[in-house]
Design an enzyme around this catalytic site. Structure first.
Site, mmCIF file in Angstrom:
data_model
loop_
_atom_site.group_PDB
_atom_site.id
_atom_site.type_symbol
_atom_site.label_atom_id
_atom_site.label_comp_id
_atom_site.label_asym_id
_atom_site.label_seq_id
_atom_site.Cartn_x
_atom_site.Cartn_y
_atom_site.Cartn_z
ATOM 1 N N ARG A 45 -11.735 11.174 5.710
ATOM 2 C CA ARG A 45 -12.737 10.121 5.884
ATOM 3 C C ARG A 45 -13.308 10.187 7.292
ATOM 4 N NH1 ARG A 45 -16.517 6.434 3.993
ATOM 5 N NH2 ARG A 45 -16.770 4.839 5.578
ATOM 6 N N HIS A 49 3.360 -0.668 -1.967
ATOM 7 C CA HIS A 49 4.000 -1.987 -1.879
ATOM 8 C C HIS A 49 4.479 -2.503 -3.237
ATOM 9 C CE1 HIS A 49 2.349 -3.188 2.346
ATOM 10 N NE2 HIS A 49 2.483 -1.874 2.231
ATOM 11 N N GLU A 103 5.405 -0.632 11.960
ATOM 12 C CA GLU A 103 4.000 -0.549 11.558
ATOM 13 C C GLU A 103 3.652 -1.661 10.584
ATOM 14 O OE1 GLU A 103 0.513 0.008 9.368
ATOM 15 O OE2 GLU A 103 2.478 0.250 8.408
ATOM 16 N N GLU A 104 4.603 -2.020 9.721
ATOM 17 C CA GLU A 104 4.325 -3.015 8.692
ATOM 18 C C GLU A 104 4.004 -4.388 9.267
ATOM 19 O OE1 GLU A 104 3.688 -2.476 5.755
ATOM 20 O OE2 GLU A 104 4.592 -0.540 5.253
ATOM 21 N N ASP A 142 9.400 2.322 9.406
ATOM 22 C CA ASP A 142 9.924 1.093 8.811
ATOM 23 C C ASP A 142 9.641 0.959 7.322
ATOM 24 O OD1 ASP A 142 7.258 0.926 9.712
ATOM 25 O OD2 ASP A 142 7.307 -1.259 9.755
#
Length: 394
Positions: free
Chosen positions: A177, A363, A139-140, A81
């Site tokens: 990470r 974004h 996902e957003e 998305d």
């Protein structure tokens, strides 16, 4: 095998650029990824990979069965998305959809997922494992992973890998990470209920706007003195709704925000902590209140074994100088964590930054990526999948 993977990836690189630019030009919002899903399914099918559409509403699953007798499956998840942002990059392949843009790099994620599938499919009998490619919607809005899980996307899956672009890391590098990668993200709604009145006689009313401002200030101040500074909390009020006219004291104000945290114990205590602060402020000034705290997605906690697999694969593929061990987690959120509630997994950061120009953040309407990073992601995931099954089949 690494040489074979790199050779195939290099050959398909021009095609991957075409795929990424097509997806970038035709973005779709969360839950509306119909054309993107059809396009993804078409690419998978063209490489002999069985594609199932409509999983998780608008998601796609691609199953690749390797030369293995095992029923276990390694999943690789990418997302589809875009965001409600008007693109301002000026690229030839800019978004064709007004007010919609792939400003978070999901076009890159999808392309890397497809490229990984294309590479592994061309290895033929050399690849001894089963891989399920999850192309996830929404996902957003942090819902798509749950939809995929509900539709059985993890059935038979024993581990899952994923990636997210990172513009602050240069293309050609990866960020690894161990442990917490992202924060838990919860939704907050606060309604302040006062009494309306004339703007000239505030003492006869209860000003909900002014009290709301005190609530916001008190929340921010209290974080620094009542929360453990080694266990960060971020409360952001992103939307305020209230008032009817400039000379009318507002009787109701709605505050909408997000709450981010890294530690489960801290997260569990936050709803009561926030309500106490709101209650104290409102009681002082005679207002009523309503607090609605809705838990969103948990944080991404990378599995140590699969994170080590990613790190070792990336070091062998690109050399130690290209690997960055990330010292800190992000307070951003990722619904990849929903898969990790069911199976072990790990997500890495794919560097997409340009080395010789300014890199806009995720974004941002001018967000761009160095497309050479696509091959870095494809080779890393394909080789990680190979090594995963190499160990599993011993």
């Amino acid at each position: 095998m690494l040489a074979d993977i790199k050779e195939i990836a290099t050959k398909i690189a021009p095609r991957l650029i075409e795929i990424r630019r097509h997806i970038h030009s035709h973005p779709e919002l969360s839950g509306q990824e119909y054309q993107t899903s059809a396009y993804v399914a078409g690419v998978l099918s063209s490489y002999g990979i069985h594609a199932q559409q409509g999983v998780g509403r608008t998601g796609v699953i691609g199953d690749l069965r390797g030369n293995s007798e095992s029923d276990r499956i390694l999943a690789i998840r990418t997302d589809l998305d875009a965001l409600p942002i008007q693109e301002r990059t000026g690229l030839d392949y800019s978004s064709c959809e007004p007010g919609i843009m792939h400003a978070c790099g999901h076009d890159v994620h999808t392309t890397v997922g497809l490229g990984t599938a294309m590479v592994l499919a061309q290895l033929g009998e050399k690849f001894t494992g089963n891989v399920r490619f999850l192309f996830q919607p929404a996902e957003e809005v942090a819902q798509g992973a749950s939809w995929m899980v509900e539709d059985g996307a993890l059935n038979g899956v024993s581990g899952i890998l994923s990636l997210h672009v990172f513009p602050s890391i240069p293309a050609g590098s990866l960020g690894i990470r161990y442990g917490a990668l992202t924060a838990a993200a919860d939704d907050l709604e606060i309604i302040i209920i006062g009494e309306s009145g004339h703007g000239a006689r505030p003492h006869e009313a209860i000003d909900a706007i002014w009290i709301a401002s005190q609530v916001i200030t008190s929340l921010q101040q209290a974080i620094s003195r009542t929360q453990n500074p080694l266990r960060p909390v971020v409360v952001t009020i992103g939307k305020i709704v209230g008032g009817r006219a400039p000379n009318v004291i507002a009787d109701e104000v709605k505050l909408l925000g997000t709450v981010r945290s890294l530690h489960p114990e801290t997260r569990e205590a936050l709803p009561k902590w926030i309500e106490q602060i709101v209650a104290n402020v409102c009681h002082t000034y005679g207002a009523q209140y309503q607090v609605t705290y809705k838990q969103g997605v948990p944080g991404v906690l990378n599995d140590p074994r699969l994170t080590q697999l990613l790190e070792q694969s990336a070091r062998e593929a690109w050399g130690s100088d290209s690997i960055i061990i990330l010292p800190e987690p992000s307070l951003g959120a990722e619904d990849f964590s929903r898969y990790l509630e069911k199976v072990p997994g790990s997500m890495f950061r794919l560097g997409v930054g340009f080395k010789d120009q300014h890199n806009y953040p995720l974004h941002h309407p001018q967000f761009q990526i160095d497309e050479s990073a696509i091959i870095t992601g494809v080779v890393t995931l394909a080789y990680s999948a190979y090594k995963y099954w190499q160990k599993a089949n011993k």
